[in-house]
Design a protein around this motif. Structure first.
Motif: not given
Length: 480
Positions: A38, A71, A73, A75, A81, A83, A85
């Motif tokens: 997250e 989720v 991420i 970066e 970024r 993403v 899941e």
């Protein structure tokens, strides 16, 4: 402008307990990247492994649970970024080792166990009825192994269905119960000799026989004659134990009692003790101590009035005399021993019928007593440079005393002499000084006598002592 990822994250789906890997590619190897759950940054740990291989960036999540379903991420340092899941599916258990049919003798425990492919909950069923741990069943689980223990199975339990269900997996087995071979009933607690049971009159006698078969029926007899249940005789059955209680025992209840079953017997010999003649016998202090020269008193109380008793010293009957005085008033009885000496020490017994009560008398040494001891410490005035003598008389002549000044022990030196002559105890101070002023105490282990000493200056004409003059303060001290 943001720099795009060469390859973005893809969604990943795994089963509980497995390992999940998320990966992407940055444009060039030198670019730094961070991972987030997250919006919370992830650090390297036993749970998470972060790797960089050229432009490839990888996050490995070990032993995933449903808590890891979220989720993630990646970066780059400049802000771009990507993403992905992670979906975690609940694992489904299957039967690794199925249930096996179990056999047990009636009265024994039967055990069933099943092993699953993974750790998962499950339910046990007997003849399609769910069961839980209670006085009949023990349910256990160790990791992925589930166990059911059926306690003390009966012949009625033969051929029952035992089933275990976990999620969509299940396993079934049968219980086979065999009857115990017929054997004569024996007594488990039987000894080679008759068991002797001794009780007091009016109390309850109890006999316990433990049979090998909990269903066995027994018969109780007294002196060969069968006993029937009544207010006098109470029968009890507790598991393997067969109990006979004889209420309000009298001397007529003494005899041989037997528990009979299948030709076997267990015998008990009941003896009845006379009721104690003495009241609160167990609470009487048996060890009596008296100071030398004082009177000793022994006291006992009987249940009945006008009871005849005898007194003994070291097993010899005591007669009324100047030394011994015996008194009986109703239930209360006393023996007085006057002016005790060491010869009076020993064992004293009060006998009533067959019941006895015994004391041990001890005579202790003499304590300390002052003769004509003043209520407050006497005040003694001494003249500087003269001599001062403090004197006490003690008894016995070998009594040990210590002299102290203001709580500090006085030692002999060139000016101070401590004298012990017969019963006299003296402290002599020569050429008294101002520093000699204070409280002087003659002490034994038991008591003390204190003198308050005040020092006056050199005597003036008309009030004069020569060097040989001695000022004496004398009190008598007696050790009793």
């Amino acid at each position: 402008p943001s720099v795009p990822f060469k390859t973005k994250l893809k969604d990943v789906e795994v089963v509980e307990k497995e390992t999940a890997t998320l990966q992407c590619e940055v444009p060039i190897p030198a670019i730094q990247a961070s991972w987030f759950l997250e919006e919370t940054e992830i650090a390297e740990s036993t749970k998470y492994k972060i790797e960089e291989e050229g432009t490839l960036r990888k996050l490995t999540i070990k032993n995933v649970t449903t808590d890891d379903d979220a989720v993630y991420i990646c970066e780059m340092k400049e802000g771009s970024r990507t993403v992905g899941e992670l979906t975690v599916k609940e694992s489904r258990a299957f039967i690794e080792k199925p249930l096996q049919d179990a056999e047990a003798l009636a009265g024994e425990n039967a055990t069933f166990f099943v092993e699953l492919s993974t750790i998962a909950p499950g339910m046990w069923f007997i003849n399609e009825n769910a069961v839980q741990s209670n006085e009949h069943y023990i349910i256990q689980r160790t990791k992925n192994t589930h166990t059911l223990i059926i306690k003390q199975v009966r012949l009625l339990d033969n051929d029952i269905d035992v089933k275990f269900v976990a999620s969509s997996a299940e396993s079934s087995a049968k219980l086979r119960v065999k009857a115990l071979p017929a054997v004569p009933v024996s007594f488990r607690n039987k000894s080679a000799e008759k068991e002797i049971v001794s009780v007091s009159q009016s109390s309850t006698a109890q006999f316990v026989a433990e049979v090998s078969d909990r269903a066995a029926k027994v018969t109780w007899t007294k002196d060969g004659k069968e006993i029937k249940s009544s207010k006098k005789y109470v029968f009890q059955t507790l598991d393997h134990r067969r109990i006979l209680k004889v209420k309000s025992v009298t001397s007529e209840d003494a005899g041989i009692y037997e528990c009979v079953c299948d030709g076997n017997k267990m015998s008990f010999h009941l003896t009845v003790k006379e009721t104690s003649q003495f009241f609160n016998k167990e609470k009487v202090e048996r060890n009596v101590t008296t100071v030398f020269g004082e009177q000793a008193e022994l006291f006992i109380e009987t249940f009945d009035t006008d009871t005849k008793i005898q007194w003994y010293k070291d097993d010899k009957e005591i007669k009324q005399s100047r030394k011994f005085t015996m008194e009986s008033q109703g239930k209360q009885h006393r023996l007085f021993i006057s002016t005790t000496t060491k010869e009076d020490e020993g064992s004293y017994t009060c006998k009533c019928g067959e019941d006895t009560m015994t004391w041990n008398l001890k005579i202790i040494g003499m304590g300390v007593k002052f003769i004509n001891k003043p209520k407050s410490p006497p005040e003694v005035i001494a003249i500087a440079s003269e001599s001062l003598e403090l004197s006490c008389e003690v008894s016995p002549a070998n009594a040990v005393v210590t002299w102290k000044k203001d709580q500090k022990e006085v030692k002999q030196d060139q000016r101070i002499t401590i004298i012990s002559q017969g019963t006299q105890r003296k402290l002599v101070i020569r050429k008294v000084q101002q520093s000699d002023q204070g409280n002087y105490t003659c002490m034994s282990n038991d008591d003390s006598l204190t003198f308050q000493i005040k020092i006056k200056g050199i005597s003036t004409p008309g009030f004069c002592f020569s060097d040989s003059d001695v000022l004496i303060a004398q009190y008598q001290l007696s050790f009793l």
